[in-house]
Design a protein around this motif. Structure first.
Motif, PDB file in Angstrom:
ATOM      1  N   ALA A  56      -8.483   5.365  -3.882  1.00  0.00           N
ATOM      2  CA  ALA A  56      -7.747   5.891  -2.716  1.00  0.00           C
ATOM      3  C   ALA A  56      -8.695   6.096  -1.541  1.00  0.00           C
ATOM      4  O   ALA A  56      -9.831   6.544  -1.720  1.00  0.00           O
ATOM      5  CB  ALA A  56      -7.086   7.213  -3.084  1.00  0.00           C
ATOM      6  N   LEU A  74      -6.260  -0.448  10.201  1.00  0.00           N
ATOM      7  CA  LEU A  74      -4.914   0.144  10.221  1.00  0.00           C
ATOM      8  C   LEU A  74      -4.573   0.654  11.623  1.00  0.00           C
ATOM      9  O   LEU A  74      -3.482   0.412  12.139  1.00  0.00           O
ATOM     10  CB  LEU A  74      -4.835   1.318   9.255  1.00  0.00           C
ATOM     11  N   MET A 124       0.824  -1.197   0.000  1.00  0.00           N
ATOM     12  CA  MET A 124       0.000   0.000   0.000  1.00  0.00           C
ATOM     13  C   MET A 124       0.866   1.259   0.000  1.00  0.00           C
ATOM     14  O   MET A 124       1.755   1.418   0.830  1.00  0.00           O
ATOM     15  CB  MET A 124      -0.892   0.000   1.252  1.00  0.00           C
ATOM     16  N   LYS A 125       0.573   2.143  -0.944  1.00  0.00           N
ATOM     17  CA  LYS A 125       1.303   3.416  -0.995  1.00  0.00           C
ATOM     18  C   LYS A 125       0.559   4.452  -0.146  1.00  0.00           C
ATOM     19  O   LYS A 125      -0.651   4.616  -0.302  1.00  0.00           O
ATOM     20  CB  LYS A 125       1.398   3.927  -2.427  1.00  0.00           C
ATOM     21  N   ALA A 126       1.311   5.141   0.726  1.00  0.00           N
ATOM     22  CA  ALA A 126       0.664   6.117   1.600  1.00  0.00           C
ATOM     23  C   ALA A 126       1.268   7.503   1.419  1.00  0.00           C
ATOM     24  O   ALA A 126       2.475   7.644   1.198  1.00  0.00           O
ATOM     25  CB  ALA A 126       0.800   5.680   3.059  1.00  0.00           C
ATOM     26  N   ARG A 179     -11.243  -0.505   6.719  1.00  0.00           N
ATOM     27  CA  ARG A 179      -9.799  -0.522   6.424  1.00  0.00           C
ATOM     28  C   ARG A 179      -9.021   0.453   7.302  1.00  0.00           C
ATOM     29  O   ARG A 179      -7.952   0.138   7.811  1.00  0.00           O
ATOM     30  CB  ARG A 179      -9.561  -0.223   4.941  1.00  0.00           C
ATOM     31  N   SER A 206       2.851  -0.386   4.987  1.00  0.00           N
ATOM     32  CA  SER A 206       2.938   0.426   3.774  1.00  0.00           C
ATOM     33  C   SER A 206       4.248   0.126   3.067  1.00  0.00           C
ATOM     34  O   SER A 206       5.310   0.075   3.691  1.00  0.00           O
ATOM     35  CB  SER A 206       2.856   1.909   4.143  1.00  0.00           C
ATOM     36  N   SER A 207       4.145  -0.035   1.745  1.00  0.00           N
ATOM     37  CA  SER A 207       5.349  -0.365   0.959  1.00  0.00           C
ATOM     38  C   SER A 207       6.063   0.899   0.505  1.00  0.00           C
ATOM     39  O   SER A 207       7.230   0.875   0.158  1.00  0.00           O
ATOM     40  CB  SER A 207       4.939  -1.190  -0.265  1.00  0.00           C
ATOM     41  N   ALA A 239      -1.326   7.652  -4.325  1.00  0.00           N
ATOM     42  CA  ALA A 239      -1.470   7.035  -3.002  1.00  0.00           C
ATOM     43  C   ALA A 239      -2.723   6.168  -2.902  1.00  0.00           C
ATOM     44  O   ALA A 239      -3.784   6.516  -3.440  1.00  0.00           O
ATOM     45  CB  ALA A 239      -1.514   8.123  -1.933  1.00  0.00           C
ATOM     46  N   ASP A 240      -2.584   5.047  -2.224  1.00  0.00           N
ATOM     47  CA  ASP A 240      -3.757   4.240  -1.874  1.00  0.00           C
ATOM     48  C   ASP A 240      -4.397   4.776  -0.594  1.00  0.00           C
ATOM     49  O   ASP A 240      -5.590   4.608  -0.357  1.00  0.00           O
ATOM     50  CB  ASP A 240      -3.336   2.778  -1.635  1.00  0.00           C
ATOM     51  N   LEU A 241      -3.544   5.411   0.238  1.00  0.00           N
ATOM     52  CA  LEU A 241      -4.004   5.974   1.506  1.00  0.00           C
ATOM     53  C   LEU A 241      -3.463   7.400   1.630  1.00  0.00           C
ATOM     54  O   LEU A 241      -2.255   7.617   1.509  1.00  0.00           O
ATOM     55  CB  LEU A 241      -3.462   5.139   2.677  1.00  0.00           C
TER      56      LEU A 241
END
Lengths: 288, 288
Positions: free
Chosen positions: B88, B161, B1-3, B157, B25-26, B61-63
């Motif tokens: 997102a 987190l 997940m990209k934040a 979600r 997060s990646s 970003a996903d988040l």
């Protein structure tokens, strides 16, 4: 030196422990309305004995320490006045000074000149002699507020005792002490009590407390203090405290007005002044 | 997940650190008005990159996490609204909720259903990303205040987190959150700021601060907080805060009256109610 500790709570117990650990007293006798507090002091080795009355405790003492809530001091002084030795010196640990001095002047007669009013600005989160700490006064400030009649040799001996316990002395007028402490101690305590009382009056008090964060816990820690002790302090210093309270209410009314008006600049300036003052004060070296 | 972390202060930095240390997060990108805050995050390994704008940070970003003072959020939301990916999800870390929700509804359009308002009740004494702590949210409460339009999968979600970061979730209405936080957080901050501002206005401010004890330092610790952050919170929640302020002023006026009247019993009862409430609250297991 024989010492009598009248009032065996956290402060009285800590002073007994400090005198003992520094070999400043050869014999320590305690007295407390709650006889168990004294017994615990004897059991823990802080006191050599427990007296049945304040007068008995004070009879042979070279040093008499009043360590009760300030509201109890007038009676206590009246009880010991007749039994004090001719060379005994006295001090107190009260958070207000003008009222204690007036009570001592009234009760002690000629012995008043050997009474040295003092206020150690120290305390712990947990009340009671069982939390007594021989190093409680290490690095703390003790205010002494000698009267015009206070004998210089008595003053010097009491101040030397405090220094030997690790404290720093600030000598000042009783009125100045009471005025300043109203602002930096008595008012904050009243505010913390008032906030908790306001929350306690709400139907969802439990939910509110669940959502209280670390800031709330710091802010309200002093509200866990003894109600009797703070009732006495508030009443003893009611004039100076009342003045601070009125000034504070005026400040809150200004803030409410700024909120209503949406005056962001005024609020930011006020908060910034406060924040800078607080951060400067914590650089003062008294630790956080 | 990209934040994307928008606002690289203590909270944003701590969430970045928490996501990173828990491998949630990646890829973490930061954005801050103060570019140095982001650079420090990259240097310290909390962030993978620093974006030149909020829109750039949010683009892939996903988040998206809004971690600025609440007053900056409306602009920030407007800046990113056009660049959000169709899947997102968004959240914020603001201390007020109704105003942030209104701003998000206004700015985000259809993406509003993927915005999950949240408020971690956490904080540290020291501001700034350099004090970021991956375990800051461990054991803390995070309030989520979903709107009727908030998508349940987005809500789940975000809550998952927070739980993965060690937090406990309390879900409630935004209005209830704002009302309760006005009482247990915003009012205490205003009181601490007001007290310091009152002291700062005195000619003997330095002398007063020298005589302040450990209780004062606990009570006023929150007054060292950011003036801008608290200006924003106070204004964003002005209605609920104003109500608490007026109730508090009325309580102080009652106290002043009791002082003037020498009403020891009333004062003791009030202080005792407060003291018992405070002691009960600290048994709640959130630690001191």
């Amino acid at each position: 030196m024989k010492a009598a500790i009248l009032g065996c709570g956290l402060l009285g117990g800590s002073l007994a422990a400090a005198l003992r650990s520094r070999r400043l007293s050869s014999h320590l006798v305690g007295y407390d309305l709650d006889a168990r507090a004294c017994s615990r002091g004897v059991e823990r080795g802080l006191l050599d004995g427990s007296a049945a009355s304040a007068a008995q405790a004070a009879r042979d003492a070279d040093l008499v320490v009043l360590a009760t809530p300030v509201g109890a001091m007038p009676d206590l002084l009246a009880q010991i006045a007749g039994t004090l030795g001719p060379a005994a010196i006295l001090t107190d640990l009260g958070s207000t000074k003008a009222d204690v001095i007036a009570a001592a002047r009234h009760a002690l007669g000629p012995a008043f000149e050997r009474f040295v009013p003092s206020h150690p600005i120290a305390g712990g989160e947990q009340p009671g002699l069982e939390h007594a700490d021989p190093d409680l006064f290490e690095g703390c400030t003790v205010v002494t507020t000698p009267d015009a009649q206070t004998r210089p040799d008595a003053l010097e001996r009491i101040e030397a005792l405090w220094r030997a316990c690790g404290a720093r002395i600030e000598r000042m007028q009783a009125d100045e002490h009471d005025r300043i402490l109203a602002s930096v101690s008595h008012l904050p305590h009243v505010l913390a009590f008032a906030l908790l009382a306001q929350i306690a009056g709400q139907p969802d008090v439990q939910r509110r407390l669940t959502l209280a964060g670390p800031g709330f816990r710091d802010f309200t820690r002093i509200a866990a203090s003894s109600a009797v002790m703070w009732r006495d302090i508030a009443l003893a210093n009611r004039e100076a405290l009342g003045k601070e309270l009125r000034g504070f209410v005026a400040m809150l009314e200004d803030i409410e007005q700024a909120l209503t008006a949406g005056d962001a600049q005024w609020l930011e300036q006020l908060f910034d002044l406060a924040s800078r003052t607080r951060r400067k004060s914590s650089e003062g070296g008294h630790g956080e």
